[in-house]
Write an enzyme that holds these catalytic residues in place. Structure first.
Site, PDB file in Angstrom:
ATOM      1  N   GLY A 137     -37.559 -33.571 -68.050  1.00 59.47           N
ATOM      2  CA  GLY A 137     -37.060 -33.451 -66.682  1.00 59.47           C
ATOM      3  C   GLY A 137     -37.816 -34.382 -65.750  1.00 59.47           C
ATOM      4  O   GLY A 137     -39.033 -34.503 -65.862  1.00 59.47           O
ATOM      5  N   ARG A 163     -33.411 -36.785 -72.571  1.00 54.30           N
ATOM      6  CA  ARG A 163     -33.785 -35.828 -73.612  1.00 54.30           C
ATOM      7  C   ARG A 163     -33.174 -36.393 -74.897  1.00 54.30           C
ATOM      8  O   ARG A 163     -32.016 -36.788 -74.904  1.00 54.30           O
ATOM      9  CB  ARG A 163     -33.248 -34.444 -73.289  1.00 54.30           C
ATOM     10  CG  ARG A 163     -33.734 -33.968 -71.910  1.00 54.30           C
ATOM     11  CD  ARG A 163     -33.733 -32.474 -71.779  1.00 54.30           C
ATOM     12  NE  ARG A 163     -33.822 -32.064 -70.389  1.00 54.30           N
ATOM     13  CZ  ARG A 163     -34.942 -31.593 -69.819  1.00 54.30           C
ATOM     14  NH1 ARG A 163     -36.053 -31.482 -70.504  1.00 54.30           N
ATOM     15  NH2 ARG A 163     -34.944 -31.215 -68.552  1.00 54.30           N
ATOM     16  N   ASP A 181     -44.240 -30.402 -71.640  1.00 57.01           N
ATOM     17  CA  ASP A 181     -44.765 -30.007 -72.959  1.00 57.01           C
ATOM     18  C   ASP A 181     -43.888 -30.490 -74.117  1.00 57.01           C
ATOM     19  O   ASP A 181     -44.415 -30.840 -75.183  1.00 57.01           O
ATOM     20  CB  ASP A 181     -45.002 -28.489 -73.031  1.00 57.01           C
ATOM     21  CG  ASP A 181     -43.760 -27.685 -72.725  1.00 57.01           C
ATOM     22  OD1 ASP A 181     -42.759 -28.263 -72.255  1.00 57.01           O
ATOM     23  OD2 ASP A 181     -43.784 -26.463 -72.968  1.00 57.01           O
ATOM     24  N   THR A 204     -44.222 -32.739 -64.462  1.00 55.54           N
ATOM     25  CA  THR A 204     -43.188 -31.706 -64.468  1.00 55.54           C
ATOM     26  C   THR A 204     -43.382 -30.828 -63.241  1.00 55.54           C
ATOM     27  O   THR A 204     -44.529 -30.540 -62.875  1.00 55.54           O
ATOM     28  CB  THR A 204     -43.231 -30.851 -65.757  1.00 55.54           C
ATOM     29  OG1 THR A 204     -42.430 -29.676 -65.573  1.00 55.54           O
ATOM     30  CG2 THR A 204     -44.636 -30.396 -66.111  1.00 55.54           C
ATOM     31  N   ASP A 247     -42.930 -27.801 -62.916  1.00 50.15           N
ATOM     32  CA  ASP A 247     -43.238 -26.391 -63.213  1.00 50.15           C
ATOM     33  C   ASP A 247     -44.725 -26.037 -63.187  1.00 50.15           C
ATOM     34  O   ASP A 247     -45.076 -24.856 -63.158  1.00 50.15           O
ATOM     35  CB  ASP A 247     -42.671 -26.005 -64.583  1.00 50.15           C
ATOM     36  CG  ASP A 247     -41.159 -26.008 -64.583  1.00 50.15           C
ATOM     37  OD1 ASP A 247     -40.579 -25.776 -63.511  1.00 50.15           O
ATOM     38  OD2 ASP A 247     -40.566 -26.252 -65.644  1.00 50.15           O
ATOM     39  N   ASP A 297     -46.745 -26.072 -65.609  1.00 49.52           N
ATOM     40  CA  ASP A 297     -46.922 -25.139 -66.726  1.00 49.52           C
ATOM     41  C   ASP A 297     -47.678 -25.736 -67.911  1.00 49.52           C
ATOM     42  O   ASP A 297     -47.501 -25.320 -69.047  1.00 49.52           O
ATOM     43  CB  ASP A 297     -45.545 -24.628 -67.195  1.00 49.52           C
ATOM     44  CG  ASP A 297     -44.638 -25.772 -67.638  1.00 49.52           C
ATOM     45  OD1 ASP A 297     -44.997 -26.948 -67.437  1.00 49.52           O
ATOM     46  OD2 ASP A 297     -43.568 -25.486 -68.196  1.00 49.52           O
ATOM     47  N   ARG A 345     -38.947 -21.218 -65.763  1.00 49.72           N
ATOM     48  CA  ARG A 345     -38.500 -20.358 -66.871  1.00 49.72           C
ATOM     49  C   ARG A 345     -39.659 -19.589 -67.471  1.00 49.72           C
ATOM     50  O   ARG A 345     -39.527 -18.442 -67.858  1.00 49.72           O
ATOM     51  CB  ARG A 345     -37.866 -21.212 -67.975  1.00 49.72           C
ATOM     52  CG  ARG A 345     -36.460 -21.579 -67.682  1.00 49.72           C
ATOM     53  CD  ARG A 345     -35.802 -22.264 -68.882  1.00 49.72           C
ATOM     54  NE  ARG A 345     -34.804 -23.205 -68.436  1.00 49.72           N
ATOM     55  CZ  ARG A 345     -33.651 -22.872 -67.881  1.00 49.72           C
ATOM     56  NH1 ARG A 345     -33.338 -21.614 -67.707  1.00 49.72           N
ATOM     57  NH2 ARG A 345     -32.805 -23.797 -67.479  1.00 49.72           N
TER      58      ARG A 345
HETATM   59  P1  ATP Z   1     -39.737 -30.439 -68.624  1.00 46.25           P
HETATM   60  O1  ATP Z   1     -40.931 -29.518 -68.634  1.00 46.25           O
HETATM   61  O2  ATP Z   1     -39.510 -31.046 -67.295  1.00 46.25           O
HETATM   62  O3  ATP Z   1     -38.494 -29.828 -69.232  1.00 46.25           O
HETATM   63  P2  ATP Z   1     -40.315 -31.665 -71.174  1.00 46.25           P
HETATM   64  O4  ATP Z   1     -41.106 -32.852 -71.522  1.00 46.25           O
HETATM   65  O5  ATP Z   1     -40.849 -30.338 -71.640  1.00 46.25           O
HETATM   66  O6  ATP Z   1     -40.116 -31.691 -69.594  1.00 46.25           O
HETATM   67  P3  ATP Z   1     -38.150 -31.512 -73.102  1.00 46.25           P
HETATM   68  O7  ATP Z   1     -36.691 -31.732 -72.934  1.00 46.25           O
HETATM   69  O8  ATP Z   1     -38.601 -30.219 -73.659  1.00 46.25           O
HETATM   70  O9  ATP Z   1     -38.809 -31.836 -71.680  1.00 46.25           O
HETATM   71  O10 ATP Z   1     -38.729 -32.664 -74.054  1.00 46.25           O
HETATM   72  C1  ATP Z   1     -38.459 -34.021 -73.796  1.00 46.25           C
HETATM   73  C2  ATP Z   1     -38.197 -34.759 -75.079  1.00 46.25           C
HETATM   74  O11 ATP Z   1     -39.358 -34.686 -75.930  1.00 46.25           O
HETATM   75  C3  ATP Z   1     -37.077 -34.171 -75.951  1.00 46.25           C
HETATM   76  O12 ATP Z   1     -35.799 -34.590 -75.529  1.00 46.25           O
HETATM   77  C4  ATP Z   1     -37.425 -34.718 -77.317  1.00 46.25           C
HETATM   78  O13 ATP Z   1     -36.998 -36.048 -77.466  1.00 46.25           O
HETATM   79  C5  ATP Z   1     -38.953 -34.697 -77.300  1.00 46.25           C
HETATM   80  N1  ATP Z   1     -39.394 -33.475 -77.978  1.00 46.25           N
HETATM   81  C6  ATP Z   1     -39.413 -32.214 -77.499  1.00 46.25           C
HETATM   82  N2  ATP Z   1     -39.813 -31.337 -78.439  1.00 46.25           N
HETATM   83  C7  ATP Z   1     -40.036 -32.059 -79.556  1.00 46.25           C
HETATM   84  C8  ATP Z   1     -40.444 -31.754 -80.891  1.00 46.25           C
HETATM   85  N3  ATP Z   1     -40.692 -30.491 -81.260  1.00 46.25           N
HETATM   86  N4  ATP Z   1     -40.589 -32.766 -81.759  1.00 46.25           N
HETATM   87  C9  ATP Z   1     -40.330 -34.039 -81.401  1.00 46.25           C
HETATM   88  N5  ATP Z   1     -39.924 -34.400 -80.176  1.00 46.25           N
HETATM   89  C10 ATP Z   1     -39.776 -33.435 -79.263  1.00 46.25           C
END
Ligand code: ATP
Length: 328
Positions: A15, A76, A107, A130, A132, A134, A176
């Site tokens: 995000g 994503r 994360d 992010t 959040d 978090d 969340r």
């Molecule tokens: P936000 O907290 O704003 O949602 P985020 O980094 O947690 O940000 P995610 O959509 O969970 O957002 O993760 C971003 C990208 O990281 C995913 O689209 C994916 O490409 C990669 N990713 C997430 N989890 C994994 C995983 N378990 N293994 C490999 N790549 C991952």
């Protein structure tokens, strides 16, 4: 400073959050300052797998410190969750002569970065971006302060109409798994009740507490509800439940949604992003890897990526008490 890396790539993932641009800028300009090459990767891991990257220089990042979103775009990516996808990404990094990667995200993005690092022994550094707040091991994430200010401003406006009509407003904010936005914006905007994922207040206790407020002379109420609250009802069901069990108020629901992600970053977020961006490049130059750059008591710190991915300790007790006291 002796350099352990020469060519760094930076991407934003997950995000978007206000201040990501300021972080990219700080990474790019640190590279320029220390005479390193810097590549900007477009569309996060998706772009990395498709080799969408350009070399950036100090002038490439002018006029972006004040802009929300991320000029590198975010995405994503399902494919990056597979080993095959990460292999493609690693191949492109090597092909372009990149020897370290800075990932700005949450994360999920850090989980992907850790896998890339472990599977290919490729140096990665994470910057927490992010709204959040978090992420374990850092006091603040980039974008959180701006989101808080956006939420408080929105609630202030809703309060005007709530108090003009004896209305009770349930306002859903992002979070969340983490109640940081709800709790802090709720206190800052003078909410009567705040529901967060870390605490199960229970719908009945909420009604009880609202009855008390009504008896004490309150004619309108603001209830801030984090997306992941534990009432077991979505915000609209919760609104209906309150209306059924509480006479005297008209109940309205407002979901703030994506406005919380947008807008020009606050000064706090710009400075935080600048510090973390510089910290990331300096850590890579020292040969550090598999870390997140975080902030603790105003100091830039390094945290093992694995630790940053651990569940964050619940640290809201004192604030919950402040919220309880100031909303009597
Ligand atoms: P936000 O907290 O704003 O949602 P985020 O980094 O947690 O940000 P995610 O959509 O969970 O957002 O993760 C971003 C990208 O990281 C995913 O689209 C994916 O490409 C990669 N990713 C997430 N989890 C994994 C995983 N378990 N293994 C490999 N790549 C991952």
């Amino acid at each position: 400073m002796t350099k352990k890396v020469n060519n760094i790539a930076v991407l934003t993932s997950g995000g978007d959050a206000p201040g990501m641009n300021a972080a990219i800028r700080a990474v790019v300009r640190s590279c320029s300052y220390y005479n390193l090459k810097c590549f900007g990767v477009y569309r996060g891991y998706e772009g990395l797998m498709n080799n969408e990257m350009d070399e950036l220089n100090a002038r490439s990042v002018r006029n972006i410190i004040n802009k929300g979103g991320t000029f590198l775009k975010s995405a994503r990516s399902q494919d990056f969750r597979t080993k095959e996808g990460r292999k493609k990404a690693h191949h492109n990094l090597v092909k372009n002569g990149v020897d370290a990667l800075v990932v700005i995200g949450g994360d999920g993005s850090f989980t992907g970065a850790l896998k890339l690092s472990e599977e290919f022994n490729f140096p990665v550094v994470g910057i927490p971006g992010t709204i959040d707040n978090d992420i374990n091991g850092t006091d603040y994430t980039i974008g959180y302060d701006t989101a808080l200010n956006t939420v408080v401003e929105a609630i202030d406006k809703i309060r005007d109409t709530a108090s003009s009509h004896n209305r009770l407003f349930l306002i859903e904010v992002m979070g969340r798994d983490a109640g940081d936005i709800a709790l802090n914006s709720g206190i800052g905007a003078g909410a009567e009740e705040i529901l967060i994922p870390e605490e199960d207040m229970g719908a009945d206790r909420l009604i009880e507490s609202l009855r008390k407020s009504e008896k004490s002379g309150k004619t309108s109420s603001i209830i801030v509800v984090a997306e992941g609250d534990k009432s077991g009802k979505n915000i609209f069901e919760l609104g209906e439940y309150v209306e059924e069990n509480l006479t005297g108020y008209e109940v309205r629901v407002s979901v703030l949604g994506h406005i919380q992600r947008g807008g020009s970053p606050s000064c706090f977020d710009r400075v935080l992003a600048s510090k973390l961006g510089v910290g990331a490049v300096e850590a890579l130059m020292e040969g550090q890897k598999e870390i997140m750059i975080g902030i603790s008591h105003k100091n830039v710190i390094t945290v093992p990526l694995r630790k940053a991915l651990e569940k964050r300790e619940h640290r809201h007790d004192k604030l919950i008490k402040v919220a309880d006291i100031t909303s009597v």
